[in-house]
Design a protein around this motif. Structure first.
Motif, PDB file in Angstrom:
ATOM      1  N   VAL A   6      -1.758  -8.938   0.028  1.00 34.75           N
ATOM      2  CA  VAL A   6      -0.326  -9.260  -0.337  1.00 34.75           C
ATOM      3  C   VAL A   6       0.288  -9.665  -1.538  1.00 34.75           C
ATOM      4  O   VAL A   6      -0.462 -10.636  -2.050  1.00 34.75           O
ATOM      5  N   ILE A   7       1.224  -8.733  -2.080  1.00 36.77           N
ATOM      6  CA  ILE A   7       1.690  -8.758  -3.343  1.00 36.77           C
ATOM      7  C   ILE A   7       3.114  -9.419  -3.400  1.00 36.77           C
ATOM      8  O   ILE A   7       3.935  -8.632  -2.970  1.00 36.77           O
ATOM      9  N   PHE A   8       3.294 -10.465  -4.126  1.00 33.53           N
ATOM     10  CA  PHE A   8       4.749 -11.042  -4.607  1.00 33.53           C
ATOM     11  C   PHE A   8       4.854 -10.556  -5.864  1.00 33.53           C
ATOM     12  O   PHE A   8       4.394 -10.784  -6.751  1.00 33.53           O
ATOM     13  N   GLY A   9       5.870  -9.400  -6.116  1.00 32.37           N
ATOM     14  CA  GLY A   9       6.117  -8.875  -7.521  1.00 32.37           C
ATOM     15  C   GLY A   9       7.209  -8.852  -7.800  1.00 32.37           C
ATOM     16  O   GLY A   9       8.424  -8.656  -7.045  1.00 32.37           O
ATOM     17  N   LEU A  10       7.758  -8.557  -9.248  1.00 33.00           N
ATOM     18  CA  LEU A  10       8.931  -8.611  -9.954  1.00 33.00           C
ATOM     19  C   LEU A  10       9.813  -7.355  -8.945  1.00 33.00           C
ATOM     20  O   LEU A  10      10.881  -7.507  -8.646  1.00 33.00           O
ATOM     21  N   SER A  11       9.205  -6.402  -9.273  1.00 34.66           N
ATOM     22  CA  SER A  11       9.881  -5.178  -8.618  1.00 34.66           C
ATOM     23  C   SER A  11       8.731  -3.984  -8.569  1.00 34.66           C
ATOM     24  O   SER A  11       8.222  -3.634  -9.479  1.00 34.66           O
ATOM     25  N   LEU A  12       8.988  -3.494  -7.435  1.00 37.05           N
ATOM     26  CA  LEU A  12       8.167  -2.083  -7.099  1.00 37.05           C
ATOM     27  C   LEU A  12       9.343  -0.859  -6.889  1.00 37.05           C
ATOM     28  O   LEU A  12       8.976   0.103  -7.411  1.00 37.05           O
ATOM     29  N   PHE A  24       2.574  -1.887 -11.388  1.00 36.64           N
ATOM     30  CA  PHE A  24       2.344  -1.973  -9.854  1.00 36.64           C
ATOM     31  C   PHE A  24       2.155  -0.636  -9.168  1.00 36.64           C
ATOM     32  O   PHE A  24       1.106  -0.509  -8.290  1.00 36.64           O
ATOM     33  N   ARG A  25       2.738   0.314  -9.559  1.00 37.36           N
ATOM     34  CA  ARG A  25       2.565   1.739  -8.607  1.00 37.36           C
ATOM     35  C   ARG A  25       1.280   2.177  -9.116  1.00 37.36           C
ATOM     36  O   ARG A  25       0.712   2.812  -8.064  1.00 37.36           O
ATOM     37  N   ALA A  26       0.983   2.352 -10.199  1.00 37.02           N
ATOM     38  CA  ALA A  26      -0.507   2.895 -10.650  1.00 37.02           C
ATOM     39  C   ALA A  26      -1.457   2.191  -9.794  1.00 37.02           C
ATOM     40  O   ALA A  26      -2.425   2.776  -9.372  1.00 37.02           O
ATOM     41  N   LEU A  27      -1.338   0.778  -9.893  1.00 36.03           N
ATOM     42  CA  LEU A  27      -2.371   0.136  -9.044  1.00 36.03           C
ATOM     43  C   LEU A  27      -2.511   0.277  -7.773  1.00 36.03           C
ATOM     44  O   LEU A  27      -3.513   0.236  -7.178  1.00 36.03           O
ATOM     45  N   LEU A  28      -1.289   0.218  -7.182  1.00 39.93           N
ATOM     46  CA  LEU A  28      -1.245   0.322  -5.525  1.00 39.93           C
ATOM     47  C   LEU A  28      -1.300   1.636  -5.149  1.00 39.93           C
ATOM     48  O   LEU A  28      -2.109   1.857  -4.275  1.00 39.93           O
ATOM     49  N   ARG A  29      -1.263   2.643  -5.755  1.00 36.66           N
ATOM     50  CA  ARG A  29      -1.623   4.178  -5.316  1.00 36.66           C
ATOM     51  C   ARG A  29      -3.096   3.934  -5.457  1.00 36.66           C
ATOM     52  O   ARG A  29      -3.797   4.507  -4.957  1.00 36.66           O
ATOM     53  N   GLY A  30      -3.797   3.217  -6.602  1.00 32.29           N
ATOM     54  CA  GLY A  30      -5.231   3.255  -6.639  1.00 32.29           C
ATOM     55  C   GLY A  30      -5.618   2.628  -5.433  1.00 32.29           C
ATOM     56  O   GLY A  30      -6.711   3.083  -4.877  1.00 32.29           O
ATOM     57  N   HIS A  32      -4.381   2.316  -2.461  1.00 32.24           N
ATOM     58  CA  HIS A  32      -4.171   3.157  -1.284  1.00 32.24           C
ATOM     59  C   HIS A  32      -5.231   4.293  -1.407  1.00 32.24           C
ATOM     60  O   HIS A  32      -5.903   4.691  -0.416  1.00 32.24           O
ATOM     61  N   ALA A  33      -5.776   4.938  -2.460  1.00 35.63           N
ATOM     62  CA  ALA A  33      -6.875   5.768  -2.574  1.00 35.63           C
ATOM     63  C   ALA A  33      -7.971   5.438  -2.273  1.00 35.63           C
ATOM     64  O   ALA A  33      -8.910   5.894  -1.790  1.00 35.63           O
ATOM     65  N   GLU A  34      -8.300   3.986  -2.327  1.00 32.39           N
ATOM     66  CA  GLU A  34      -9.322   3.473  -2.310  1.00 32.39           C
ATOM     67  C   GLU A  34      -9.654   2.893  -0.771  1.00 32.39           C
ATOM     68  O   GLU A  34     -10.494   2.186  -0.169  1.00 32.39           O
ATOM     69  N   GLY A  35      -8.376   3.202   0.046  1.00 30.22           N
ATOM     70  CA  GLY A  35      -8.554   2.845   1.549  1.00 30.22           C
ATOM     71  C   GLY A  35      -7.866   1.194   1.764  1.00 30.22           C
ATOM     72  O   GLY A  35      -8.308   0.969   2.844  1.00 30.22           O
ATOM     73  N   ARG A  36      -6.929   0.790   0.609  1.00 29.38           N
ATOM     74  CA  ARG A  36      -6.734  -0.765   0.868  1.00 29.38           C
ATOM     75  C   ARG A  36      -5.496  -0.578   1.529  1.00 29.38           C
ATOM     76  O   ARG A  36      -4.598   0.147   1.047  1.00 29.38           O
ATOM     77  N   ARG A  37      -5.083  -1.570   2.330  1.00 28.45           N
ATOM     78  CA  ARG A  37      -3.692  -1.807   2.868  1.00 28.45           C
ATOM     79  C   ARG A  37      -3.074  -2.980   1.981  1.00 28.45           C
ATOM     80  O   ARG A  37      -3.537  -4.023   1.542  1.00 28.45           O
ATOM     81  N   VAL A  38      -1.679  -2.669   1.525  1.00 29.31           N
ATOM     82  CA  VAL A  38      -1.054  -3.574   0.800  1.00 29.31           C
ATOM     83  C   VAL A  38       0.466  -3.901   1.156  1.00 29.31           C
ATOM     84  O   VAL A  38       1.137  -2.980   1.505  1.00 29.31           O
ATOM     85  N   PRO A  57       7.858   3.706  -0.807  1.00 30.62           N
ATOM     86  CA  PRO A  57       6.799   4.272  -1.200  1.00 30.62           C
ATOM     87  C   PRO A  57       5.846   4.902  -0.182  1.00 30.62           C
ATOM     88  O   PRO A  57       5.719   4.067   0.803  1.00 30.62           O
ATOM     89  N   ASP A  58       4.919   5.726  -0.367  1.00 31.86           N
ATOM     90  CA  ASP A  58       4.021   6.186   0.883  1.00 31.86           C
ATOM     91  C   ASP A  58       2.710   5.511   0.217  1.00 31.86           C
ATOM     92  O   ASP A  58       1.781   6.037   1.277  1.00 31.86           O
ATOM     93  N   PHE A  59       2.453   4.658  -0.403  1.00 31.19           N
ATOM     94  CA  PHE A  59       1.151   4.155  -0.508  1.00 31.19           C
ATOM     95  C   PHE A  59       1.020   2.816  -0.319  1.00 31.19           C
ATOM     96  O   PHE A  59       0.057   2.084  -0.499  1.00 31.19           O
ATOM     97  N   CYS A  60       2.140   2.127   0.237  1.00 30.47           N
ATOM     98  CA  CYS A  60       2.153   0.670   0.327  1.00 30.47           C
ATOM     99  C   CYS A  60       3.389   0.415   1.380  1.00 30.47           C
ATOM    100  O   CYS A  60       4.180   1.342   1.754  1.00 30.47           O
ATOM    101  N   GLU A  61       3.157  -0.864   1.887  1.00 30.25           N
ATOM    102  CA  GLU A  61       4.326  -1.449   2.774  1.00 30.25           C
ATOM    103  C   GLU A  61       5.278  -2.154   1.656  1.00 30.25           C
ATOM    104  O   GLU A  61       4.666  -3.239   1.155  1.00 30.25           O
ATOM    105  N   LEU A  62       6.372  -1.684   1.515  1.00 30.06           N
ATOM    106  CA  LEU A  62       7.272  -2.492   0.567  1.00 30.06           C
ATOM    107  C   LEU A  62       8.318  -3.046   1.684  1.00 30.06           C
ATOM    108  O   LEU A  62       9.113  -2.385   2.573  1.00 30.06           O
ATOM    109  N   ARG A  63       8.658  -4.335   1.483  1.00 29.99           N
ATOM    110  CA  ARG A  63       9.614  -5.047   2.041  1.00 29.99           C
ATOM    111  C   ARG A  63      10.347  -6.216   1.187  1.00 29.99           C
ATOM    112  O   ARG A  63       9.858  -6.588   0.065  1.00 29.99           O
TER     113      ARG A  63
END
Length: 364
Positions: A6-12, A24-30, A32-38, A57-63
């Protein structure tokens, strides 16, 4: 099976006026590619809400959330079950958020500082809006986009027990060489910052004055209206990430300028370096300690201390040298500075932390 992060970030969702979204987008896409849920939790702010360029985004859950108590109540079970909860730098009311999270029985509470030298400057001035000095020893890991002696200072001066480098990275799927027409001889991409402006004046605006026959471009928001741009400098107010790769590919050279605090401490590579290199665009950069360890000078990057070196590169560098610089920088970046490579580094550190941390963290 690895748990959720779970990440609290300034903005995605919005890249307007901040570089955090790109990182954040590059890290979270990575991840996701590694099979991790964020799960990425972003505080609603008018500026970012009105200028979203990635709302779903299709690589994590953004709320999104409005207030800290609301977010913690709504997601408490997921926060406590997560492998790690990471708070990013410059999160609104970050100090309050960290204190509230520290009272929960989290497995790991970490911090990701995408502005480490700036954070240090703020703390030294007594500005603890986003992070309090007393909180720094509380983190199971303090991930920093700056490395080198910055990590020593985090440990020795600020009492951070486990500082780890987590540099910016590039999404190699989005940043590649492209067959596009050459539009500019030298370009710069970055939000306005007063401490970067002298570098822009010396390394782009002055060369543009000296080389009126050449074409220059500056893309980025928040530049004051009183800057005197030469006629051969094109201005782009905002360039969304989806257009970055084409922008780099349309330049003969791209310019990297570093904020004063980051230049002073060194080992603070901007995401611009990785993006441009992945696109195969040769880089001219200001000088700072640690750059040569990342991209060797005159082999993978040209370093300019003033306008003379920029003018020389634009007018006298053989085309074979220009292409060789780009090729070497691209090889280095793709071998170890992609979002997926960075995701593996983060996952490794979190796994090590899980092995050494107690079952739960509680406030003392």
């Amino acid at each position: 099976m690895s748990g959720e992060i779970v990440i609290f970030g300034l903005s995605l969702s919005s890249s307007w006026g901040n570089g955090h979204a790109t990182t954040f987008r590059a890290l979270l896409r990575g991840l996701h590619a590694e099979g991790r849920r964020v799960l990425f939790l972003e505080r609603r702010q008018p500026w970012y809400q009105e200028n979203q360029d990635l709302a779903d985004p299709d690589f994590c859950e953004l709320r999104f959330y409005d207030e800290i108590p609301e977010a913690l109540a709504r997601y408490r079970d997921r926060l406590e079950d997560a492998e790690a909860v990471i708070v990013g730098s410059y999160v609104p009311e970050g100090q309050r958020l960290i204190d509230a999270l520290d009272r929960l029985p989290l497995r790991q509470l970490c911090f990701y500082d995408i502005d480490t030298p700036v954070t240090m400057d703020l703390l030294d001035k007594g500005d603890e809006t986003h992070l309090a000095r007393r909180q720094m020893p509380r983190f199971d890991a303090y991930f920093s986009f700056s490395g080198g002696k910055v990590l020593d200072r985090l440990r020795e001066v600020y009492g951070t027990p486990n500082p780890q480098p987590l540099y910016c990275a590039v999404d190699e799927g989005a940043y590649q060489p492209m067959e596009v027409p050459s539009r500019w001889d030298l370009g710069y991409l970055g939000t306005y910052s007063p401490d970067r402006q002298p570098g822009l004046e010396a390394l782009l605006i002055e060369p543009a004055r000296r080389l009126p026959q050449m074409r220059f471009v500056v893309a980025g928001s928040m530049f004051p209206g009183d800057i005197e741009w030469p006629e051969n400098v094109e201005r782009i107010e905002h360039l969304p990430p989806a257009q970055h790769a084409e922008f780099y590919n349309a330049q003969r050279f791209t310019l990297n300028i570093t904020r004063a605090a980051m230049r002073r401490l060194g080992w603070s590579p901007s995401v611009r370096l990785f993006e441009a290199a992945a696109c195969g665009t040769p880089i001219i950069s200001d000088r700072w300690q640690g750059l040569d360890e990342l991209l060797p000078e005159d082999r993978a990057v040209l370093i300019a201390d003033g306008p003379d070196q920029v003018v020389e590169a634009l007018t006298a560098l053989p085309e074979t040298r220009r292409q060789a610089l780009a090729a070497e920088a691209r090889r280095i970046v793709l071998s170890g500075h992609t979002g997926r490579a960075r995701a593996r580094e983060l996952a490794t550190q979190l796994a090590l932390g899980a092995q050494s941390a107690p079952a739960a963290i509680s406030a003392g």
